[in-house]
Every structure is written in structure tokens, then in C-alpha cells.
Write an enzyme that holds these catalytic residues in place. Structure first.
Site, PDB file in Angstrom:
ATOM      1  N   LYS A 113      -1.259 -14.443   5.367  1.00 14.18           N
ATOM      2  CA  LYS A 113      -0.525 -15.148   4.303  1.00 14.18           C
ATOM      3  C   LYS A 113       0.119 -16.412   4.830  1.00 14.18           C
ATOM      4  O   LYS A 113       0.141 -17.430   4.150  1.00 14.18           O
ATOM      5  CB  LYS A 113       0.548 -14.222   3.740  1.00 14.18           C
ATOM      6  CG  LYS A 113       0.005 -13.144   2.821  1.00 14.18           C
ATOM      7  CD  LYS A 113       1.141 -12.265   2.335  1.00 14.18           C
ATOM      8  CE  LYS A 113       0.620 -10.959   1.763  1.00 14.18           C
ATOM      9  NZ  LYS A 113       1.625  -9.893   1.850  1.00 14.18           N
ATOM     10  N   GLU A 142       3.026  -6.312  -0.519  1.00 14.37           N
ATOM     11  CA  GLU A 142       4.342  -6.926  -0.644  1.00 14.37           C
ATOM     12  C   GLU A 142       4.156  -8.169  -1.515  1.00 14.37           C
ATOM     13  O   GLU A 142       3.294  -9.000  -1.215  1.00 14.37           O
ATOM     14  CB  GLU A 142       4.863  -7.314   0.745  1.00 14.37           C
ATOM     15  CG  GLU A 142       6.269  -7.839   0.657  1.00 14.37           C
ATOM     16  CD  GLU A 142       6.878  -8.216   2.004  1.00 14.37           C
ATOM     17  OE1 GLU A 142       6.278  -7.936   3.060  1.00 14.37           O
ATOM     18  OE2 GLU A 142       7.964  -8.809   1.959  1.00 14.37           O
ATOM     19  N   ARG A 173      -8.197  -3.531  10.265  1.00 17.79           N
ATOM     20  CA  ARG A 173      -8.101  -4.532   9.215  1.00 17.79           C
ATOM     21  C   ARG A 173      -9.367  -5.375   9.196  1.00 17.79           C
ATOM     22  O   ARG A 173     -10.131  -5.405  10.161  1.00 17.79           O
ATOM     23  CB  ARG A 173      -6.870  -5.408   9.386  1.00 17.79           C
ATOM     24  CG  ARG A 173      -6.818  -6.213  10.672  1.00 17.79           C
ATOM     25  CD  ARG A 173      -5.426  -6.784  10.924  1.00 17.79           C
ATOM     26  NE  ARG A 173      -4.986  -7.701   9.894  1.00 17.79           N
ATOM     27  CZ  ARG A 173      -3.935  -7.465   9.084  1.00 17.79           C
ATOM     28  NH1 ARG A 173      -3.248  -6.359   9.175  1.00 17.79           N
ATOM     29  NH2 ARG A 173      -3.576  -8.360   8.204  1.00 17.79           N
TER      30      ARG A 173
HETATM   31  P1  ATP Z   1      -0.921 -10.524   5.858  1.00 16.09           P
HETATM   32  O1  ATP Z   1      -1.313 -10.018   7.209  1.00 16.09           O
HETATM   33  O2  ATP Z   1      -1.923 -11.422   5.238  1.00 16.09           O
HETATM   34  O3  ATP Z   1       0.456 -11.067   5.778  1.00 16.09           O
HETATM   35  P2  ATP Z   1       0.061  -8.041   4.921  1.00 16.09           P
HETATM   36  O4  ATP Z   1      -0.446  -6.890   5.669  1.00 16.09           O
HETATM   37  O5  ATP Z   1       1.424  -8.476   5.287  1.00 16.09           O
HETATM   38  O6  ATP Z   1      -0.975  -9.220   4.948  1.00 16.09           O
HETATM   39  P3  ATP Z   1       0.652  -6.616   2.535  1.00 16.09           P
HETATM   40  O7  ATP Z   1       0.953  -7.186   1.219  1.00 16.09           O
HETATM   41  O8  ATP Z   1       1.744  -5.943   3.273  1.00 16.09           O
HETATM   42  O9  ATP Z   1       0.046  -7.800   3.376  1.00 16.09           O
HETATM   43  O10 ATP Z   1      -0.619  -5.691   2.487  1.00 16.09           O
HETATM   44  C1  ATP Z   1      -0.892  -4.759   1.495  1.00 16.09           C
HETATM   45  C2  ATP Z   1      -1.926  -3.796   1.992  1.00 16.09           C
HETATM   46  O11 ATP Z   1      -3.118  -4.500   2.333  1.00 16.09           O
HETATM   47  C3  ATP Z   1      -1.462  -3.090   3.244  1.00 16.09           C
HETATM   48  O12 ATP Z   1      -1.750  -1.715   3.106  1.00 16.09           O
HETATM   49  C4  ATP Z   1      -2.272  -3.702   4.334  1.00 16.09           C
HETATM   50  O13 ATP Z   1      -2.542  -2.780   5.345  1.00 16.09           O
HETATM   51  C5  ATP Z   1      -3.544  -4.136   3.614  1.00 16.09           C
HETATM   52  N1  ATP Z   1      -4.137  -5.294   4.287  1.00 16.09           N
HETATM   53  C6  ATP Z   1      -3.587  -6.500   4.506  1.00 16.09           C
HETATM   54  N2  ATP Z   1      -4.406  -7.295   5.207  1.00 16.09           N
HETATM   55  C7  ATP Z   1      -5.533  -6.575   5.426  1.00 16.09           C
HETATM   56  C8  ATP Z   1      -6.784  -6.819   6.093  1.00 16.09           C
HETATM   57  N3  ATP Z   1      -7.030  -7.988   6.690  1.00 16.09           N
HETATM   58  N4  ATP Z   1      -7.698  -5.833   6.094  1.00 16.09           N
HETATM   59  C9  ATP Z   1      -7.471  -4.663   5.484  1.00 16.09           C
HETATM   60  N5  ATP Z   1      -6.326  -4.357   4.860  1.00 16.09           N
HETATM   61  C10 ATP Z   1      -5.370  -5.290   4.814  1.00 16.09           C
HETATM   62 MG    MG Z   2       2.598  -6.462   5.466  1.00 17.92          MG
END
Ligand code: ATP
Ligand code: MG
Length: 581
Positions: A289, A43, A279
Site C-alpha cells: 500500500k 484494514e 503472500r
Molecule cells: P500491504 O502489505 O499492501 O500493506 P496489508 O497486509 O497491510 O497489505 P491488509 O488490509 O491488512 O493489508 O490485508 C488484508 C488481508 O489481505 C490480510 O489477511 C493479508 O494477509 C492479506 N494480504 C495482503 N497482502 C497480501 C498478499 N500480497 N498476498 C496474499 N495476501 C495478502
Molecule cells: Mg496489514
């Protein structure tokens, strides 16, 4: 070595995992033959962090590996941009750069969920026509209150049985902008008594009179993540949609939407399948984030690309390498249960990669003068140092030896402690690539600080000449000729947090005590000083990485390093020194 594409000996063989087993089964069953298609769907509401690197390496890595068997395999970089109030073009640009920096092939293509707004809208209308979705006009508080709990079923909305025509009419008027935010939502008609709360008539569309960074003001209704994501996957023909464990409870909804839309003829089978993996959680950092934004906006670090931050922009500036991240992703593997990885595993991967690719140079970070009193004045003696101990083909360079040198302050001790084999009065050490010297004295200033060290060199012991190794000495120290070295700004970076679990409970905390992760910031994570370098280092390109012998790995700063005004960042020390701090 400045060439980031140089081969590294640190690649590891492919290790199978449960996702690969699933894909192998799908290939064996001929469910998917030509292509294994994955996607990385960030995102664009923040900068990518180390956790995203794991996901990028997984998704792009699988597509790359399976291309040998299924030649059309690829991974789509898809911006999941369905939430206009939080998303910005600057994040899209940064994410694109980061993925390219990691070295993955996007085939020059980018995908945007917002490109599918028309198709998503059409799919929603199809669900309404099939009696599978309805417009609800309850306010958000009532919606929340009627959802039920884990033990109690939800309460059906009084609007649940609106006619298909009424639903279509209302939905079209929602889209036309006739209603304010929150007046109505479109919901899937599934099961208000489902034990899975995600299936209790989840929202599909909501009204949001907001400007979108790509579609402008064309839309005032936006699809919810659970709907947009599976439909985007199906539109792109994704075979395996990999996401983190917290989405496991959403999988039945993912499958429900696609199943209904397939029955309605919107999508062909095989449908994409969602598979969850754990994750990345890493000690000594925060990977969320929201917390990263707090660190930047609170001024705790110098912007998004601060080398202390676990963002990919920060990592790049710190000197972490794409190959190091790939090695890390391989090493930690993929699993279905949450785990916490030690930060030193990541640092070790960076060391391992840099050990292979970084040329060696000499830097003296805390200089003190050493005078070789029996060395002729105005004489320069060429000594030769290999550029890389494992790669003879990279050649040698000249290190000029003169009477007045810089050595590290910590390589001299008036009264040596046990185990100190470096320079000390009356004792011998070797000047690396040069001669054996014997310390003859030192000067101090009024406050007792050592200002200069004196030694005599033994002209029969030059490294690399016959018989030079006959006399063994334990200590071996690095040096630079004062007349042939240049000052540089050296930024010594360390871990951003001083505790493994920032903001988490610590031994001795009272049961009611809560902590703020900001209280665990390491105040010594950045230290700036002036050091001395071999002159050629002052001319190197930005982002060139080196091992400063006996000290650590350093990188020429991506932005501040200039020819003649060198700025180097410490990427990582040679060994894990954290435990000693
Ligand atoms: P955050 O938890 O930091 O806000 P998010 O999951 O909201 O991160 P996205 O931009 O939605 O961030 O993530 C994009 C992709 O990265 C998604 O497929 C998500 O599953 C993966 N992702 C995000 N954080 C991790 C992590 N700590 N380990 C592995 N994959 C991750
Ligand atoms: Mg997300």
C-alpha cells in the site's frame, strides 16, 4: 460478450493444499462439523491490490467449497478498523465494491472490528482481573529500550507488579480520557525473557485521542492488532484464520490471548486457529500500500483506478476479469514458502478467460487506406464474421466490404522482410471473411511515407462460397470499410515497471548501490492513439470486453466510454509480447 456471468470453460478442479488438509483433519476429528468459517480482514487504509485478491479467493473460496460438507460454512468480510488515524470510509466503500466485483458472497453482511470495541474492552478488563495484564507508565522510548534483543531478555517494567485494583482503576481512567496519548499502555503479562519477542509483555491497548470513522469520539483508547484480531475471530466463531507468513511469530500470542480468555469463560472451544500461507509476490509490479500510495500521490499514474496499477480498481478498468483472478489463484496455489510469481502467469489467466468469454470484433489501430481498384464504386458487399470461433450459437455479424478500406499499416510492406506473408506489391493475401486480393501499387507522400495501397480483388474467392478456398494464400489480414467504421480513442497499456523486481538490485549494480522503485517505471506503459472500429462497438456498454482480432483483448472504458465516443483500453495482447520489447 458483455455478460460477466457467462460460463467459462476455464475453471480448474480443486487441488488440495496444506490448509485444506488441516480443515479435512478438523472435519474428520469432528472439531468442526457444521461450519468452516473464514474471514477476509482488510484494514481500510488503502485500496485492495492483486495480493488481496489471492487472500479473498482463498478465504471465500474455502468457505464456498466446504459448504458442500459443512452447510453453514461462510466467510466474513471484516474491516479491521482499529487504527483511527489511518482509516477512512472511502476505503471501506471501495473494499466492499471490490469484493462484490470479484463475485464472492458476503451474505449481505459486513463485520467491523470497531463493533467489538466494547467486548474487547471487557476482555482486557478480564485479563487485568486475572492478573494477566497491567498498566505500564513508561514512555515509548523506555518501552523500546527495555524490550531486549533476540539474544538478550527484556527488562521487566517497574510497573509490572501493580495491584489488580490499581490496574483496573488506571485502565478505566485511560478509557475515560484522563490521560494524554502515550501516558500509559495496557500490556499483557506474559514473559519478558521469552525467546519470542512478541510474548515479551506486548501492548494490548494504547491511548489515542483520535476521531474514528465509525465510532467517532466514543473511544480514546484503541486495541492493538494482535489483541483485536484474535478476539474478533473468536467473537465471530472463525474456525480457520488465514494470514500471511510474517504473522507466524505472532501465532503464540494469538493462541495465548484466546487460551486465557477461554479459561476465563469468555469464549467456548474450539477456538479459532491461525494458519499462515505465503503472500503473493508478482514480478513487474509492487504490492504494498505504501508504494501504491507513492505512485498515486506522486502523479506517476492517473489515480487509484489507473489501469496500469495492480489495484483491483485498476484491474477492473484494465479489463481483467474476476474469473481470471480465480483461475490465477487456483493456478498459483497455496504454499508455506515465499515465492515470486511471473507476471505472465496472471496475464495468461486473463487471456484464457477472455478467450472464452470475449466476442470477436474488428478494429484497425494504425489505419492506412486500401483501395480495391476493380471493386464497383458505391457497392457494399456483405461479408459475415463469426462472433466467437468456439461458440457458433453466438452467431455472426455482417462486415460490409466496400471499395475503400482501412487496413493496419504494419500489414503492408514495400520490401517484405523474411517471413512477412502479408500485403506486398505483386503478392496476394486474403481479406479475412472476404476475398483474395493482389497488391498492385501504393502512393507515398513527400517524406516517403505510404499514404495509400492499391489492390485488385478476385470475385471468385469470397470466403464461405463453394470453391473459395481452392487457391491458398499465406497471409490473412483484417480490414474495415472506411464508410462503415468509427474512430475511437484506444489506450494501449503495458506493464507499469520495466524490470521484474522494481527497485531491486540489478546485474552490474555496485554493492553499495540502492535503487528507487520509481526509477524502474516503464515510460511506455500507456500510449493513447486513435483507431477505427466496427460501428456497433461505438454503442456497446461500458466494461464490455472483446477480442480485437489479431490484436488483443480490449474493454470499453468503465468511465470515459460513451455511445458515439468510444474509448477502449487494451487489457492484454493476444500473446506474451513482453520478451520481444
Ligand atoms: P500491504 O502489505 O499492501 O500493506 P496489508 O497486509 O497491510 O497489505 P491488509 O488490509 O491488512 O493489508 O490485508 C488484508 C488481508 O489481505 C490480510 O489477511 C493479508 O494477509 C492479506 N494480504 C495482503 N497482502 C497480501 C498478499 N500480497 N498476498 C496474499 N495476501 C495478502
Ligand atoms: Mg496489514
Amino acid at each position: 460478450m458483455t455478460d460477466q456471468t457467462a460460463n467459462t470453460a476455464t475453471s480448474t478442479p480443486v487441488v488440495s493444499n496444506f490448509i485444506r488438509s488441516r480443515i479435512d483433519e478438523d472435519i474428520a476429528n469432528k472439531t468442526f462439523c457444521d461450519a468452516i468459517t473464514t474471514r477476509f480482514p482488510p484494514e481500510p487504509n488503502g485500496f485492495l491490490h492483486f495480493g488481496h485478491a489471492k487472500s479473498i479467493c482463498l478465504n471465500f473460496g474455502l468457505a464456498k467449497d466446504y459448504a458442500a460438507q459443512c452447510p453453514q460454512s461462510h466467510c466474513n468480510l471484516r474491516f479491521d478498523d482499529t487504527n483511527p488515524t489511518k482509516e477512512e470510509t472511502k476505503y471501506v466503500d471501495a473494499i466492499r465494491e471490490d469484493v462484490a466485483w470479484l463475485g464472492f458472497d458476503t451474505r449481505g453482511q459486513e463485520f467491523y472490528a470497531s463493533d467489538y470495541f466494547g467486548r474487547l474492552y471487557h476482555c482486557a478488563e478480564q485479563l487485568i482481573r486475572a492478573g494477566l495484564a497491567y498498566v505500564d507508565s513508561q514512555d515509548s522510548e523506555t518501552l523500546r529500550a527495555t524490550r531486549g534483543t533476540l539474544t538478550e531478555p527484556g527488562t521487566p517494567s517497574p510497573y509490572r507488579n501493580r495491584s489488580i485494583d490499581e490496574n483496573l482503576d488506571l485502565f478505566q481512567r485511560m478509557r475515560a480520557g484522563e490521560f494524554p496519548d502515550g501516558a500509559h499502555i495496557l500490556r499483557a503479562k506474559i514473559d519478558m525473557a521469552s525467546p519470542n519477542l512478541n510474548l515479551r509483555d506486548p501492548a494490548i491497548y494504547r491511548i489515542r485521542h483520535a476521531h474514528h470513522h465509525r465510532t467517532g469520539d466514543s473511544w480514546c483508547i484503541y486495541p492493538m492488532y494482535d489483541f483485536a484480531h484474535c478476539v474478533s475471530d473468536a467473537i465471530e466463531g472463525i474456525s480457520h484464520s488465514l494470514c500471511t507468513l510474517e504473522f507466524a511469530d505472532h501465532r503464540p500470542l494469538y493462541d495465548w490471548f484466546l487460551e486465557q480468555l477461554a479459561k476465563l469463560g469468555e469464549f467456548k472451544r474450539p477456538l479459532p486457529q491461525q494458519i499462515e500461507f505465503s503472500r503473493l509476490n508478482l514480478t513487474y509490479v509492487v504490492l504494498s500500500k505504501r508504494k501504491l500510495i507513492q505512485l498515486v500521490s506522486g502523479g506517476h499514474v492517473d489515480g487509484w483506478n489507473d489501469p496500469r496499477l495492480p489495484t483491483l480498481k485498476g484491474a477492473r478498468r484494465r479489463g481483467f476479469t474476476p474469473q481470471g483472478f480465480k483461475l490465477f489463484a487456483d493456478r498459483i496455489g497455496i504454499s508455506k514458502s515465499d515465492s515470486l510469481i511471473d507476471y505472465h502467469v496472471l496475464e495468461d489467466c486473463m487471456r484464457e478467460d477472455l478467450n472464452e468469454r470475449a466476442e470477436r470484433r474488428v478494429a484497425v489501430l494504425n489505419p492506412i487506406q486500401l483501395i480495391l481498384s476493380n471493386f464497383p464504386e458505391n457497392h457494399t458487399e456483405p461479408c459475415f464474421a463469426p462472433n466467437h470461433p468456439h461458440h457458433e450459437e453466438l452467431g455472426k455479424r455482417e462486415l460490409p466490404l466496400t471499395r475503400t478500406l482501412w487496413i493496419e499499416r504494419e500489414d503492408f510492406m514495400i520490401e517484405p522482410t523474411k517471413g512477412f506473408f502479408r500485403l506486398t506489391p505483386g503478392k496476394e493475401v486474403r481479406l479475412r471473411y472476404g476475398y483474395i486480393i493482389k497488391c498492385t501499387g501504393y502512393d507515398t507522400n513527400e517524406s516517403g511515407e505510404i499514404t495509400c495501397v492499391y489492390a485488385e480483388y478476385d470475385p471468385t474467392t469470397k470466403s464461405g462460397t463453394p470453391g473459395s478456398e481452392a487457391r491458398k494464400v499465406k497471409g490473412n489480414i483484417h480490414w474495415l470499410s472506411c464508410a462503415h467504421s468509427v474512430p475511437a480513442e484506444i489506450r494501449l497499456y503495458d506493464r507499469l515497471f520495466k524490470t521484474p523486481n522494481p527497485g531491486g538490485r540489478q546485474a552490474g549494480d555496485a554493492p553499495e548501490q540502492t535503487r528507487d522503485f520509481l526509477d524502474d517505471l516503464n515510460p511506455n506503459a500507456k500510449h493513447v492513439q486513435i483507431g477505427m472500429l466496427e460501428p456497433a462497438l461505438a454503442q456497446c456498454a461500458r466494461e464490455a470486453c472483446y477480442q480485437f482480432e489479431r490484436i488483443g483483448y480490449f474493454v470499453a472504458d468503465q468511465f470515459d466510454h460513451k455511445a458515439g465516443q468510444p474509448v477502449f483500453n487494451r487489457t492484454v495482447t493476444l500473446r506474451d509480447t513482453w520478451s520481444k520489447n
